[in-house]
Scaffold this motif. Sequence first.
Motif, PDB file in Angstrom:
ATOM      1  N   THR A  72       0.839  -1.204   0.000  1.00  0.00           N
ATOM      2  CA  THR A  72       0.000   0.000   0.000  1.00  0.00           C
ATOM      3  C   THR A  72       0.881   1.264   0.000  1.00  0.00           C
ATOM      4  O   THR A  72       0.540   2.258  -0.635  1.00  0.00           O
ATOM      5  N   TRP A  73       2.008   1.178   0.671  1.00  0.00           N
ATOM      6  CA  TRP A  73       2.952   2.317   0.719  1.00  0.00           C
ATOM      7  C   TRP A  73       3.407   2.677  -0.703  1.00  0.00           C
ATOM      8  O   TRP A  73       3.352   3.832  -1.119  1.00  0.00           O
ATOM      9  N   ASN A  74       3.816   1.663  -1.456  1.00  0.00           N
ATOM     10  CA  ASN A  74       4.269   1.915  -2.817  1.00  0.00           C
ATOM     11  C   ASN A  74       3.168   2.454  -3.699  1.00  0.00           C
ATOM     12  O   ASN A  74       3.389   3.329  -4.526  1.00  0.00           O
ATOM     13  N   GLN A 140      13.632   9.371   6.258  1.00  0.00           N
ATOM     14  CA  GLN A 140      13.245   9.886   4.938  1.00  0.00           C
ATOM     15  C   GLN A 140      11.764  10.281   4.919  1.00  0.00           C
ATOM     16  O   GLN A 140      11.395  11.309   4.363  1.00  0.00           O
ATOM     17  N   GLU A 141      10.924   9.470   5.546  1.00  0.00           N
ATOM     18  CA  GLU A 141       9.490   9.798   5.567  1.00  0.00           C
ATOM     19  C   GLU A 141       9.224  11.050   6.398  1.00  0.00           C
ATOM     20  O   GLU A 141       8.363  11.855   6.061  1.00  0.00           O
ATOM     21  N   MET A 142       9.985  11.215   7.472  1.00  0.00           N
ATOM     22  CA  MET A 142       9.750  12.389   8.321  1.00  0.00           C
ATOM     23  C   MET A 142      10.129  13.677   7.594  1.00  0.00           C
ATOM     24  O   MET A 142       9.398  14.670   7.641  1.00  0.00           O
ATOM     25  N   ARG A 173       1.423   8.824   8.085  1.00  0.00           N
ATOM     26  CA  ARG A 173       1.223   7.395   8.394  1.00  0.00           C
ATOM     27  C   ARG A 173       2.446   6.583   8.008  1.00  0.00           C
ATOM     28  O   ARG A 173       2.843   5.674   8.728  1.00  0.00           O
ATOM     29  N   HIS A 174       3.064   6.922   6.862  1.00  0.00           N
ATOM     30  CA  HIS A 174       4.279   6.199   6.463  1.00  0.00           C
ATOM     31  C   HIS A 174       5.352   6.368   7.542  1.00  0.00           C
ATOM     32  O   HIS A 174       5.999   5.414   7.947  1.00  0.00           O
ATOM     33  N   PHE A 175       5.534   7.607   7.969  1.00  0.00           N
ATOM     34  CA  PHE A 175       6.554   7.865   8.983  1.00  0.00           C
ATOM     35  C   PHE A 175       6.264   7.050  10.241  1.00  0.00           C
ATOM     36  O   PHE A 175       7.155   6.390  10.785  1.00  0.00           O
TER      37      PHE A 175
HETATM   38 FE   LIG Z   1       6.011   8.411   2.103  1.00  0.00          FE
END
Ligand SMILES: [Fe+2]
Length: 263
Positions: A72-74, A140-142, A173-175
């Motif tokens: 789902t992230w991708n 990276q997400e942050m 949410r990713h972070f």
């Molecule tokens: Fe992301």
Amino acid sequence: MRPDFDRYISVSAKIETRDLDWEAAKQAGLTDDERFVLTYFSDIESQTIRYLRMLLQMKIAFKPDVSAFLTTWNYEEFFHGYELANLLAVCGYKLEENRVENVKGRARLNEWLEMLFAPLLSKIFYHQFPAVYLSFGAIQEMTTLRGYERLHSITQNPVLKTLCERIAKQERRHFAWYFNHARELLQQSRAAQRLARRLLEFNWVPVGAGVKTPTEVYRLFSIIFPGEFGRQLVREVDAKMASLPGLEGIRLMEPYFERGGVL
Ligand SMILES: [Fe+2]
Ligand SMILES: [Fe+2]
């Protein structure tokens, strides 16, 4: 199934864009700086699938909750890149057809070394490596999240504003996922803590530094985080990473941008 797994799956989706007023976006246009930022962001978002390839080398990638997240992230990241490119096109700055491949072709040498060494290292440190990948993912997400939040507050383009808000919601949410899972794995192993610390200190570069030139990385930073915003961001991100087990006192972003003379 873990509760966070259900929560993640139930909210995952392509960002909504059908309700956006693209005519208003065209009317408002983009500044030169925004055009540069959107091209950078779109390029990087579109490269996410390359990182998925690395992450899939982890055994834990096939645990049901992890594989569901990665899928789902991708999917979500793909549409971030796609919709930003779409906005550029609407405003008269269409990216070339084979952009994703071209950007990949520009990857710097160290990116290729990384691609060669990461599989090797991950074989040697098989049990510790997932914690390393997830820690890299967290930082990276942050920074990506903070980038979209800042762009949201500075742009005058109504569609870009809404896109940033919607994308940021997903980046948040990713972070959280990367950070919480990195913490969980780091807690379990002193060896993973030592390896993560060493590789972050040795190898970490900001989002996009693998495919963009240092001048472009510093330009992006100066546009989105001018003056005090920059100092505040690097300290916040470093402090958050330093709260992970074994990473106490780690400094990554501040020295990087100090070296570039943009702080
Ligand atoms: Fe992301
Ligand atoms: Fe994204």
